[in-house]
Write a protein that holds these residues in place. Structure first.
Motif, PDB file in Angstrom:
ATOM      1  N   VAL A 129       0.815  -1.223   0.000  1.00 47.44           N
ATOM      2  CA  VAL A 129       0.000   0.000   0.000  1.00 47.44           C
ATOM      3  C   VAL A 129       0.845   1.269   0.000  1.00 47.44           C
ATOM      4  O   VAL A 129       0.294   2.359  -0.099  1.00 47.44           O
ATOM      5  N   HIS A 183       6.876 -10.742  -6.414  1.00 44.86           N
ATOM      6  CA  HIS A 183       5.712 -10.855  -7.311  1.00 44.86           C
ATOM      7  C   HIS A 183       5.273 -12.311  -7.500  1.00 44.86           C
ATOM      8  O   HIS A 183       4.088 -12.626  -7.362  1.00 44.86           O
ATOM      9  N   TRP A 233      15.788  -3.864  -1.526  1.00 41.16           N
ATOM     10  CA  TRP A 233      15.835  -4.430  -2.884  1.00 41.16           C
ATOM     11  C   TRP A 233      16.167  -3.374  -3.940  1.00 41.16           C
ATOM     12  O   TRP A 233      16.501  -3.733  -5.077  1.00 41.16           O
ATOM     13  N   GLN A 275       1.131   0.747 -17.682  1.00 41.06           N
ATOM     14  CA  GLN A 275      -0.072   1.582 -17.844  1.00 41.06           C
ATOM     15  C   GLN A 275      -0.127   2.292 -19.189  1.00 41.06           C
ATOM     16  O   GLN A 275      -1.200   2.640 -19.659  1.00 41.06           O
ATOM     17  N   ALA A 299      14.530   0.971   0.247  1.00 39.22           N
ATOM     18  CA  ALA A 299      14.212  -0.437   0.510  1.00 39.22           C
ATOM     19  C   ALA A 299      15.448  -1.272   0.179  1.00 39.22           C
ATOM     20  O   ALA A 299      16.257  -0.893  -0.675  1.00 39.22           O
ATOM     21  N   PRO A 328       3.199  -5.225   5.372  1.00 44.04           N
ATOM     22  CA  PRO A 328       3.796  -5.272   6.711  1.00 44.04           C
ATOM     23  C   PRO A 328       3.820  -3.901   7.372  1.00 44.04           C
ATOM     24  O   PRO A 328       3.820  -3.814   8.603  1.00 44.04           O
ATOM     25  N   ALA A 367      -3.070  -5.608   2.311  1.00 44.34           N
ATOM     26  CA  ALA A 367      -2.000  -6.236   3.102  1.00 44.34           C
ATOM     27  C   ALA A 367      -0.688  -5.527   2.838  1.00 44.34           C
ATOM     28  O   ALA A 367      -0.344  -5.235   1.687  1.00 44.34           O
ATOM     29  N   THR A 419       4.241  -4.889  -4.934  1.00 37.95           N
ATOM     30  CA  THR A 419       5.263  -5.144  -3.914  1.00 37.95           C
ATOM     31  C   THR A 419       6.625  -5.256  -4.617  1.00 37.95           C
ATOM     32  O   THR A 419       6.691  -5.235  -5.851  1.00 37.95           O
ATOM     33  N   LYS A 427       4.752  -4.105 -12.954  1.00 38.46           N
ATOM     34  CA  LYS A 427       5.890  -4.390 -13.823  1.00 38.46           C
ATOM     35  C   LYS A 427       7.175  -4.202 -13.048  1.00 38.46           C
ATOM     36  O   LYS A 427       7.163  -3.399 -12.109  1.00 38.46           O
ATOM     37  N   GLY A 461       1.252  -4.133 -14.964  1.00 37.99           N
ATOM     38  CA  GLY A 461       1.151  -2.677 -14.780  1.00 37.99           C
ATOM     39  C   GLY A 461       1.907  -1.806 -15.771  1.00 37.99           C
ATOM     40  O   GLY A 461       2.493  -0.799 -15.361  1.00 37.99           O
TER      41      GLY A 461
HETATM   42  N1  NAD Z   1       3.654   1.103 -13.026  1.00 37.61           N
HETATM   43  C1  NAD Z   1       4.490   2.026 -12.584  1.00 37.61           C
HETATM   44  O1  NAD Z   1       4.628   3.117 -13.158  1.00 37.61           O
HETATM   45  C2  NAD Z   1       5.299   1.755 -11.347  1.00 37.61           C
HETATM   46  C3  NAD Z   1       5.942   2.825 -10.679  1.00 37.61           C
HETATM   47  C4  NAD Z   1       6.691   2.524  -9.537  1.00 37.61           C
HETATM   48  C5  NAD Z   1       6.813   1.206  -9.100  1.00 37.61           C
HETATM   49  N2  NAD Z   1       6.188   0.201  -9.802  1.00 37.61           N
HETATM   50  C6  NAD Z   1       6.305  -1.199  -9.365  1.00 37.61           C
HETATM   51  O2  NAD Z   1       5.550  -1.352  -8.180  1.00 37.61           O
HETATM   52  C7  NAD Z   1       6.161  -2.359  -7.349  1.00 37.61           C
HETATM   53  C8  NAD Z   1       6.460  -1.760  -5.980  1.00 37.61           C
HETATM   54  O3  NAD Z   1       7.444  -0.757  -6.147  1.00 37.61           O
HETATM   55  P1  NAD Z   1       7.660   0.390  -5.047  1.00 37.61           P
HETATM   56  O4  NAD Z   1       8.661   1.300  -5.630  1.00 37.61           O
HETATM   57  O5  NAD Z   1       6.324   0.921  -4.612  1.00 37.61           O
HETATM   58  O6  NAD Z   1       8.291  -0.478  -3.865  1.00 37.61           O
HETATM   59  P2  NAD Z   1       8.509  -0.055  -2.323  1.00 37.61           P
HETATM   60  O7  NAD Z   1       9.527  -0.988  -1.780  1.00 37.61           O
HETATM   61  O8  NAD Z   1       8.739   1.421  -2.252  1.00 37.61           O
HETATM   62  O9  NAD Z   1       7.074  -0.371  -1.691  1.00 37.61           O
HETATM   63  C9  NAD Z   1       6.591  -1.697  -1.697  1.00 37.61           C
HETATM   64  C10 NAD Z   1       5.517  -1.860  -0.649  1.00 37.61           C
HETATM   65  O10 NAD Z   1       5.189  -3.272  -0.612  1.00 37.61           O
HETATM   66  C11 NAD Z   1       5.210  -3.677   0.756  1.00 37.61           C
HETATM   67  N3  NAD Z   1       5.504  -5.114   0.809  1.00 37.61           N
HETATM   68  C12 NAD Z   1       6.714  -5.714   0.757  1.00 37.61           C
HETATM   69  N4  NAD Z   1       6.557  -7.053   0.833  1.00 37.61           N
HETATM   70  C13 NAD Z   1       5.224  -7.276   0.965  1.00 37.61           C
HETATM   71  C14 NAD Z   1       4.455  -8.451   1.087  1.00 37.61           C
HETATM   72  N5  NAD Z   1       5.008  -9.675   1.123  1.00 37.61           N
HETATM   73  N6  NAD Z   1       3.099  -8.328   1.203  1.00 37.61           N
HETATM   74  C15 NAD Z   1       2.528  -7.109   1.170  1.00 37.61           C
HETATM   75  N7  NAD Z   1       3.221  -5.947   1.050  1.00 37.61           N
HETATM   76  C16 NAD Z   1       4.557  -6.045   0.936  1.00 37.61           C
HETATM   77  C17 NAD Z   1       6.259  -2.810   1.424  1.00 37.61           C
HETATM   78  O11 NAD Z   1       6.092  -2.776   2.839  1.00 37.61           O
HETATM   79  C18 NAD Z   1       5.988  -1.469   0.770  1.00 37.61           C
HETATM   80  O12 NAD Z   1       4.945  -0.776   1.427  1.00 37.61           O
HETATM   81  C19 NAD Z   1       7.424  -2.806  -8.088  1.00 37.61           C
HETATM   82  O13 NAD Z   1       7.131  -3.941  -8.853  1.00 37.61           O
HETATM   83  C20 NAD Z   1       7.716  -1.632  -8.991  1.00 37.61           C
HETATM   84  O14 NAD Z   1       8.448  -2.001 -10.137  1.00 37.61           O
HETATM   85  C21 NAD Z   1       5.430   0.465 -10.891  1.00 37.61           C
END
Ligand code: NAD
Length: 387
Positions: A14, A89, A178, A135, A176, A42, A40, A84, A107, A133
């Motif tokens: 979220v 994924h 990763w 978009q 993060a 953490p 969901a 996430t 993605k 994703g």
């Molecule tokens: N479509 C887009 O334009 C776009 C833009 C940014 C990121 N993304 C993608 O979105 C995904 C997330 O990226 P981000 O930058 O937001 O990552 P992030 O690490 O900033 O945030 C991820 C979130 O997922 C949560 N999380 C981690 N493990 C989890 C689990 N097992 N269950 C539930 N929640 C969990 C984390 O606590 C965190 O809140 C990646 O695949 C990234 O490539 C897509």
């Protein structure tokens, strides 16, 4: 559709981009086209986000849990959005499929080609669909550009170049464990400029080119890092499909941010698409000016429409990501990116930048060249580029 029949959608993750998904989910829930099944993460959602969930009809009962497996088991959603970290994924998608759910996976869909093929097979075996994703695949301008290319409106296409120059602060890579990593605890992550923030650049160019899902894609790579701990933040890739070169040159270390651009080099015309703003310009073989239809179809709305009526095509189905996954797999196999020497970098308000990177990536897209085939404007980097 009555609200009771509307699909129940769970969101995993979220924060970060998950916040964008939460906003989208709340928007569609507000129309009655979906119901929020649960969230969901953490890390608990921000209070304002939670308040908006609770304000929905029935929102007081929406489970908000730390553990995705527990949520999926409890609510068995119709659709699960997986937003996430990349390496989570596949395991989360598997849990969602086991709970009987369709998928909307961010993605890049997985961290390797092997994982991608497993997800394609497992979603098909479960009889569930998976939207990814990308978009920009909902963009009307992108669809128009692809139609013009397919119709030969710019003549034979010599090649497609994409250039992107963005600004990422150090905090992007420290947010993060990763971030910017090729692997974590021995498992592939494959996060980098080419495979994550600029994944859209390659995926969109492949779609404009009309590359088939099962096409053979050869990949050449030049990957460097300034800010990233391990993977690339500055890179050029050339994908060759049936003799057509697609060059993607990007950096996250630009002094200023500008919208990335896909340039279609036709023998008798030229198209330019800003895939983040849905802006299409150019000229066709008959001298007509091109301008794009504005707007885009949101992928969640499209997925819901597809589930209600399978005659509505899914805009970003998992199988259509196969050509992009050849790039990701090549990056994974390439391993850590090479550090650029300190002399190539200047500090701008404390942030390391490559002063001429925007011009260099533009030249790559114009000439369909990799960095090493041009004269890099980073004198101190030439040795590294050539070496
Ligand atoms: N479509 C887009 O334009 C776009 C833009 C940014 C990121 N993304 C993608 O979105 C995904 C997330 O990226 P981000 O930058 O937001 O990552 P992030 O690490 O900033 O945030 C991820 C979130 O997922 C949560 N999380 C981690 N493990 C989890 C689990 N097992 N269950 C539930 N929640 C969990 C984390 O606590 C965190 O809140 C990646 O695949 C990234 O490539 C897509």
């Amino acid at each position: 559709m009555t609200v009771d029949a509307a699909p129940r959608v769970a969101l995993l993750g979220v924060h970060g981009f998950g916040r964008v998904h939460l906003d989208g989910l709340l928007r569609v829930a507000g129309t009655g086209a979906v119901r929020v099944a649960g969230l969901a993460d953490p890390r608990p959602p921000d209070p304002d986000a939670l308040e908006r969930v609770r304000a929905l009809p029935g929102g007081a009962d929406v489970p908000v849990l730390a553990d995705a497996a527990e949520l999926l088991d409890r609510v068995r959603p119709d659709v699960t959005i997986v937003s996430t970290p990349i390496h989570t994924h596949l395991p989360l998608a598997r849990l969602a499929l086991a709970a009987g759910s369709h998928l909307y996976v961010e993605k890049p869909p997985t961290a390797s080609m092997e994982q991608f093929r497993a997800l394609v097979a497992e979603a098909a075996a479960a009889g569930r669909v998976c939207q990814v994703g990308f978009q920009s695949f909902g963009s009307h301008a992108l669809a128009h550009a692809a139609r013009l290319v397919a119709d030969g409106a710019v003549g034979r296409v010599r090649g497609i170049g994409v250039h992107g120059a963005w600004v990422r602060e150090r905090s992007y890579f420290t947010r993060a464990a990763w971030a910017g990593r090729m692997e974590l605890d021995g498992a592939p992550v494959t996060d980098g400029a080419l495979t994550n923030p600029f994944a859209h650049a390659t995926a969109s160019a492949l779609r404009v080119a009309g590359v088939a899902d099962d096409a053979e894609v050869a990949v050449e790579l030049e990957r460097y890092r300034v800010l990233s701990p391990e993977s690339d933040d500055t890179a050029a890739a050339r994908l060759t499909v049936d003799g057509l070169p697609i060059v993607v040159a990007v950096t996250l270390c630009a002094p200023d941010q500008s919208p990335p651009r896909i340039v279609v080099h036709g023998e008798r015309g030229r198209l330019e698409l800003e895939y983040t703003t849905d802006t299409l310009t150019g000229r066709t073989a008959d001298g007509a000016e091109v301008s794009g239809p504005p707007g885009r179809a949101p992928l969640l709305d499209n997925l819901v429409a597809h589930l209600a009526d399978p005659a509505v095509p899914l805009l970003a189905p998992l199988a259509a990501c196969a050509p992009f996954m050849h790039l990701l797999e090549a990056v994974r196999r390439d391993g850590p990116a090479r550090p650029l020497p300190a002399e190539a970098v200047v500090l701008l308000d404390g942030r390391p930048v490559l002063p001429d990177a925007a011009a260099l990536v533009r030249d790559c897209a114009e000439n369909l060249s990799l960095f090493s085939e041009l004269d890099p404007p980073w004198p101190a980097a030439r040795g590294a580029l050539a070496g």
